[in-house]
Design a protein around this motif. Sequence first.
Motif, PDB file in Angstrom:
ATOM      1  N   ALA A   1       8.983   0.078  -6.815  1.00 39.85           N
ATOM      2  CA  ALA A   1       8.297  -1.174  -6.495  1.00 39.85           C
ATOM      3  C   ALA A   1       8.690  -2.235  -7.520  1.00 39.85           C
ATOM      4  CB  ALA A   1       6.796  -0.965  -6.515  1.00 39.85           C
ATOM      5  N   GLY A   2       8.829  -3.462  -7.048  1.00 39.19           N
ATOM      6  CA  GLY A   2       9.168  -4.545  -7.950  1.00 39.19           C
ATOM      7  C   GLY A   2      10.664  -4.857  -7.943  1.00 39.19           C
TER       8      GLY A   2
ATOM      9  N   PRO B   1      12.783   0.302   6.652  1.00 38.05           N
ATOM     10  CA  PRO B   1      13.360  -1.042   6.574  1.00 38.05           C
ATOM     11  C   PRO B   1      14.604  -1.200   7.446  1.00 38.05           C
ATOM     12  CG  PRO B   1      13.185   0.003   4.382  1.00 38.05           C
ATOM     13  CD  PRO B   1      12.938   1.063   5.403  1.00 38.05           C
TER      14      PRO B   1
ATOM     15  N   MET C   1       5.842   9.026   8.377  1.00 40.58           N
ATOM     16  CA  MET C   1       4.890   7.905   8.406  1.00 40.58           C
ATOM     17  C   MET C   1       3.775   8.128   7.393  1.00 40.58           C
ATOM     18  SD  MET C   1       4.320   7.032  12.365  1.00 40.58           S
ATOM     19  CE  MET C   1       5.679   6.554  13.440  1.00 40.58           C
ATOM     20  N   LEU C   2       3.508   7.103   6.637  1.00 41.51           N
ATOM     21  CA  LEU C   2       2.469   7.207   5.625  1.00 41.51           C
ATOM     22  C   LEU C   2       1.309   6.262   5.928  1.00 41.51           C
ATOM     23  CD1 LEU C   2       1.650   8.413   2.903  1.00 41.51           C
ATOM     24  CD2 LEU C   2       2.937   6.602   1.786  1.00 41.51           C
TER      25      LEU C   2
ATOM     26  N   GLU D   1       9.204   1.216  12.698  1.00 42.42           N
ATOM     27  CA  GLU D   1       8.519   2.150  13.596  1.00 42.42           C
ATOM     28  C   GLU D   1       7.164   2.590  13.013  1.00 42.42           C
ATOM     29  OE1 GLU D   1      10.673   5.535  15.748  1.00 42.42           O
ATOM     30  OE2 GLU D   1       9.846   6.522  13.984  1.00 42.42           O
ATOM     31  N   ASP D   2       7.117   2.796  11.699  1.00 43.88           N
ATOM     32  CA  ASP D   2       5.866   3.190  11.037  1.00 43.88           C
ATOM     33  C   ASP D   2       5.011   1.940  10.799  1.00 43.88           C
ATOM     34  OD1 ASP D   2       3.853   4.312   9.496  1.00 43.88           O
ATOM     35  OD2 ASP D   2       5.124   4.840   7.809  1.00 43.88           O
ATOM     36  N   VAL D   3       5.637   0.929  10.236  1.00 45.98           N
ATOM     37  CA  VAL D   3       4.911  -0.288   9.858  1.00 45.98           C
ATOM     38  C   VAL D   3       5.761  -1.503  10.202  1.00 45.98           C
ATOM     39  CG1 VAL D   3       4.117  -1.654   7.892  1.00 45.98           C
ATOM     40  CG2 VAL D   3       3.673   0.806   7.956  1.00 45.98           C
TER      41      VAL D   3
ATOM     42  N   MET E   1       1.841  -6.494   9.518  1.00 43.59           N
ATOM     43  CA  MET E   1       0.741  -5.668  10.040  1.00 43.59           C
ATOM     44  C   MET E   1      -0.339  -5.461   8.959  1.00 43.59           C
ATOM     45  SD  MET E   1       1.391  -1.747  11.295  1.00 43.59           S
ATOM     46  CE  MET E   1       0.259  -0.519  10.656  1.00 43.59           C
TER      47      MET E   1
ATOM     48  N   ALA F   1       2.898   1.398  -2.628  1.00 45.43           N
ATOM     49  CA  ALA F   1       4.185   1.673  -3.278  1.00 45.43           C
ATOM     50  C   ALA F   1       5.316   1.649  -2.243  1.00 45.43           C
ATOM     51  CB  ALA F   1       4.134   3.024  -3.987  1.00 45.43           C
ATOM     52  N   SER F   2       5.063   2.204  -1.055  1.00 42.94           N
ATOM     53  CA  SER F   2       6.105   2.245  -0.020  1.00 42.94           C
ATOM     54  C   SER F   2       6.477   0.846   0.447  1.00 42.94           C
ATOM     55  CB  SER F   2       5.647   3.096   1.171  1.00 42.94           C
ATOM     56  OG  SER F   2       4.695   2.384   1.939  1.00 42.94           O
TER      57      SER F   2
ATOM     58  N   HIS G   1      -3.752   4.980  -0.376  1.00 41.67           N
ATOM     59  CA  HIS G   1      -3.538   3.530  -0.447  1.00 41.67           C
ATOM     60  C   HIS G   1      -2.502   3.197  -1.516  1.00 41.67           C
ATOM     61  CE1 HIS G   1      -7.727   4.155   1.029  1.00 41.67           C
ATOM     62  NE2 HIS G   1      -7.284   3.346   1.974  1.00 41.67           N
TER      63      HIS G   1
ATOM     64  N   TYR H   1      11.537   2.135  -0.838  1.00 42.32           N
ATOM     65  CA  TYR H   1      10.697   2.228  -2.020  1.00 42.32           C
ATOM     66  C   TYR H   1      10.122   3.630  -2.125  1.00 42.32           C
ATOM     67  CZ  TYR H   1      10.964  -2.817  -2.587  1.00 42.32           C
ATOM     68  OH  TYR H   1      11.417  -4.080  -2.798  1.00 42.32           O
ATOM     69  N   ASP H   2      10.118   4.149  -3.338  1.00 44.47           N
ATOM     70  CA  ASP H   2       9.532   5.463  -3.581  1.00 44.47           C
ATOM     71  C   ASP H   2       8.020   5.394  -3.400  1.00 44.47           C
ATOM     72  OD1 ASP H   2       8.822   7.995  -4.487  1.00 44.47           O
ATOM     73  OD2 ASP H   2       8.845   7.385  -6.596  1.00 44.47           O
ATOM     74  N   SER H   3       7.502   6.181  -2.474  1.00 40.49           N
ATOM     75  CA  SER H   3       6.047   6.255  -2.344  1.00 40.49           C
ATOM     76  C   SER H   3       5.517   7.615  -2.796  1.00 40.49           C
ATOM     77  CB  SER H   3       5.613   5.991  -0.901  1.00 40.49           C
ATOM     78  OG  SER H   3       6.192   6.941  -0.030  1.00 40.49           O
TER      79      SER H   3
ATOM     80  N   ILE I   1       7.126  -5.629   4.248  1.00 41.60           N
ATOM     81  CA  ILE I   1       8.424  -5.227   4.819  1.00 41.60           C
ATOM     82  C   ILE I   1       8.197  -4.282   5.988  1.00 41.60           C
ATOM     83  CG2 ILE I   1       9.743  -5.444   2.650  1.00 41.60           C
ATOM     84  CD1 ILE I   1       9.531  -2.318   2.469  1.00 41.60           C
TER      85      ILE I   1
ATOM     86  N   GLY J   1      -0.083   5.128  -2.433  1.00 43.72           N
ATOM     87  CA  GLY J   1       1.217   5.507  -1.849  1.00 43.72           C
ATOM     88  C   GLY J   1       1.700   4.472  -0.844  1.00 43.72           C
ATOM     89  N   ILE J   2       0.812   3.977  -0.013  1.00 38.57           N
ATOM     90  CA  ILE J   2       1.195   2.995   1.013  1.00 38.57           C
ATOM     91  C   ILE J   2       1.663   1.695   0.343  1.00 38.57           C
ATOM     92  CG2 ILE J   2       0.312   1.526   2.880  1.00 38.57           C
ATOM     93  CD1 ILE J   2      -1.593   3.982   3.562  1.00 38.57           C
TER      94      ILE J   2
ATOM     95  N   LEU K   1       2.131   8.188  -4.944  1.00 41.26           N
ATOM     96  CA  LEU K   1       1.080   8.889  -4.199  1.00 41.26           C
ATOM     97  C   LEU K   1       0.682  10.184  -4.902  1.00 41.26           C
ATOM     98  CD1 LEU K   1       0.505   9.326  -0.485  1.00 41.26           C
ATOM     99  CD2 LEU K   1       0.827  11.411  -1.804  1.00 41.26           C
TER     100      LEU K   1
ATOM    101  N   LEU L   1      -2.549  -3.383   6.821  1.00 42.97           N
ATOM    102  CA  LEU L   1      -2.489  -1.982   6.380  1.00 42.97           C
ATOM    103  C   LEU L   1      -3.878  -1.437   6.060  1.00 42.97           C
ATOM    104  CD1 LEU L   1       0.690  -2.238   4.140  1.00 42.97           C
ATOM    105  CD2 LEU L   1       0.496  -1.104   6.356  1.00 42.97           C
ATOM    106  N   PHE L   2      -4.674  -2.216   5.343  1.00 44.35           N
ATOM    107  CA  PHE L   2      -6.089  -1.867   5.133  1.00 44.35           C
ATOM    108  C   PHE L   2      -6.831  -3.092   4.652  1.00 44.35           C
ATOM    109  CE2 PHE L   2      -5.219  -1.326   0.638  1.00 44.35           C
ATOM    110  CZ  PHE L   2      -3.968  -0.743   0.600  1.00 44.35           C
TER     111      PHE L   2
ATOM    112  N   GLY M   1       6.684  -1.573  -1.722  1.00 38.81           N
ATOM    113  CA  GLY M   1       7.259  -2.231  -2.902  1.00 38.81           C
ATOM    114  C   GLY M   1       6.280  -3.145  -3.616  1.00 38.81           C
ATOM    115  N   MET M   2       4.979  -3.040  -3.256  1.00 38.08           N
ATOM    116  CA  MET M   2       3.975  -3.906  -3.896  1.00 38.08           C
ATOM    117  C   MET M   2       3.744  -3.480  -5.340  1.00 38.08           C
ATOM    118  SD  MET M   2       1.049  -4.220  -0.947  1.00 38.08           S
ATOM    119  CE  MET M   2      -0.096  -4.989  -2.087  1.00 38.08           C
TER     120      MET M   2
END
Lengths: 403, 403
Positions: free
Chosen positions: B195-196, A50, B372-373, A144-146, A150, A168-169, A163, B205-207, A46, A165-166, B211, A152-153, A171-172
């Motif tokens: 997430a989910g 969002p 940004m994370l 703007e952030d992602v 893209m 989770a952000s 990672h 999503y809560d990161s 995402i 945290g990223i 994190l 991510l890693f 929604g994975m």
Amino acid sequence: MKKKETVSVKVAQERLRQIEIKPGTEIIGVSEALGRICAQDVYAVINQPPFPRSPLDGYAVRSQDTQGASIKTPVKLKVIEHICAGMYPSKKVESGEAVKIMTGAPIPEGADGIIKQELTDEGNENVELYESVRAYGNYCFQGEDVKQGMLLFEKGVQLRYMHVGIMASQGMENIEVYAVPKIGIMATGDELISAGQPLIPGKIYDSNGPLLEARVSELGCSALRLKSLRDDARGLAEAVKSAIGHCNALITSGGVSVGVRDCMPDVAKLLNAEVLFHGINAKPGSPMMVMVIEGKLVFCLSGNPFAAAATFEVLVRPVLERMRGREEWKPQRVWGKLNTAFQKPSAVRRYVRGRIEDGIVWLPEGRHSSGMLASMAGCNCLVDIPGDSGKLDAGASVEVILL
Amino acid sequence: MKKKETVSVKVAQERLRQIEIKPGTEIIGVSEALGRICAQDVYAVINQPPFPRSPLDGYAVRSQDTQGASIKTPVKLKVIEHICAGMYPSKKVESGEAVKIMTGAPIPEGADGIIKQELTDEGNENVELYESVRAYGNYCFQGEDVKQGMLLFEKGVQLRYMHVGIMASQGMENIEVYAVPKIGIMATGDELISAGQPLIPGKIYDSNGPLLEARVSELGCSALRLKSLRDDARGLAEAVKSAIGHCNALITSGGVSVGVRDCMPDVAKLLNAEVLFHGINAKPGSPMMVMVIEGKLVFCLSGNPFAAAATFEVLVRPVLERMRGREEWKPQRVWGKLNTAFQKPSAVRRYVRGRIEDGIVWLPEGRHSSGMLASMAGCNCLVDIPGDSGKLDAGASVEVILL
């Protein structure tokens, strides 16, 4: 036994490097992924944020409407909605209108800028603005952030808290990681007894088993501690054969030298093993042997505690890192200066325990023998001393491998 | 809310330092102690080696008997016993006698030196020696590595694999360690979903929860993830009060700023909390607040992901380290040189994410905003930029805190 041909550490490492290793993978929950090695490239699913988002508390406006606003000539707008983070705007901002908006809330359609609440009269039904905003001023763009899609890693990364945290952000919920290799640990020797048992004359407590188990665990592998075994080639061969059936690799200690009770070479013969090398041209741990049985690596380390610990770092760890998915892993090597002279030059490469702090390498004085373990308590590195170094003076530059 | 007085990071750290922390302790098995903090000084309970030990395969002899031995004038001795590691000698070595001995075996009474087997005819009933040995040559003394009663390592040490090995070599089964602190993690905000779940417009999503949970776990604490909560002061106050009942400390994220939905200051009032500080003179994360409720610390971090992550390192981690028994813990701070200029000076102290490698500090270009994370993926440090630094050129020296 006859004295066998030894190989250099470099040749030994190269022979191990030639062994193909295919780590398995599994899909696990992101919340269990900490410390694991990522087995997939991770792409953004995402946009982040969002939606276009307000970076502050204030009013979402059409920037054109605000031109010329000042304390003396405030611009007055009608407040058509109040939006907090977590809400979604129901109305479009038309000319002459504003939406009261909180940090993190979605910017409504029509608005192209945010005026800070401190620059207004903070009105609820109507608002007076004391400053103008340029188009897309204080405006966080969607993605703007992602940006969705893209990278991510990458595959091969050891997953740390950022990672998690990223992901989770995004929604994975799940991630593909490499399976944790299961490493068998087997100390051998008639002299060994386990902690908790009374110390019978002539016996010593097994330290290699617990030490190797702890190190293997520190490195993110699963250690399977097997019973310590007596020096008996047939019994050992049976135990080794059984162990490799449920491990990805096996580490033994003891029985690799040339004494009458050094059974591991006989085990190799009994099991028809391919011996990659037996004997390295380095100290300590020079008698070590590595063999392949039914496609599994068996590392046979010296029974001397420090020798086992040192050769583990130099020859076993690189393989374990590959088994856990870090194909490109390299040890952390840094240079430091010796605090005191090292008086024991050797014709062969030598690994000495030490402590590096702020570039200074401290050696535990006079406590370097391969049988000695206690002086490792304060150590954090192995000093890698080339065979031709001669005596090293205080202040000499040495390369160390961080533990 | 009115703008409140802010404190410097130094003052905030000092106020936290004043809070007395008394970590509990427990006695656990040595095999479970890896990574834990030692709560006792550890002394040797036995000598290591426990008996005089042969360092090689050969013959235990009375050194006087060997004087003058050479290839041309060998000394012949009667072999009275064969001793391997794990056995114990039954006979004393008298003049004219020798004991065939293997590496690691106890040296029999009467003998005061070992002749290498390569310097003999390797006989079993009688042996010819081709070299002499001086008194206590090739003789490992009892307690040579460790003397009973010696301090092996100190209280406060984080137990690594070498400590586990050392304790095992002493036959130790148990060790007193500090208890693992239980840290509650509570993300707050109407905008948060987990997430989910499907991404509803206006939500993110809560990161912060995942994190902070992962970071707390990395640091050897037990993270207790609590339900994310909506921005409602009464509901939050209840949840905070309940959480501190079964945690040693609580970390929240969100709701600390001055917006209408920023409830944490109201929670502090509702619970009659002692507020240690609210607002730090640094970026990001300046609105953070720390309070004490019923003797428990509650860290209220900003809801911005990077702000929460950065203030965690600077203000929460030192407290967690003390809670786990590392009273004297200090962050690892090193100096490096900026790879590119940093164009955003600030009047206040600033923490910027970066990657330090071989003394060079890389900054993720243009991706520093506290919301940004994703750009933290490749980072391994926080760059600590003083408030008065001005613009930093490429090559400028900066101090970083390793993550």
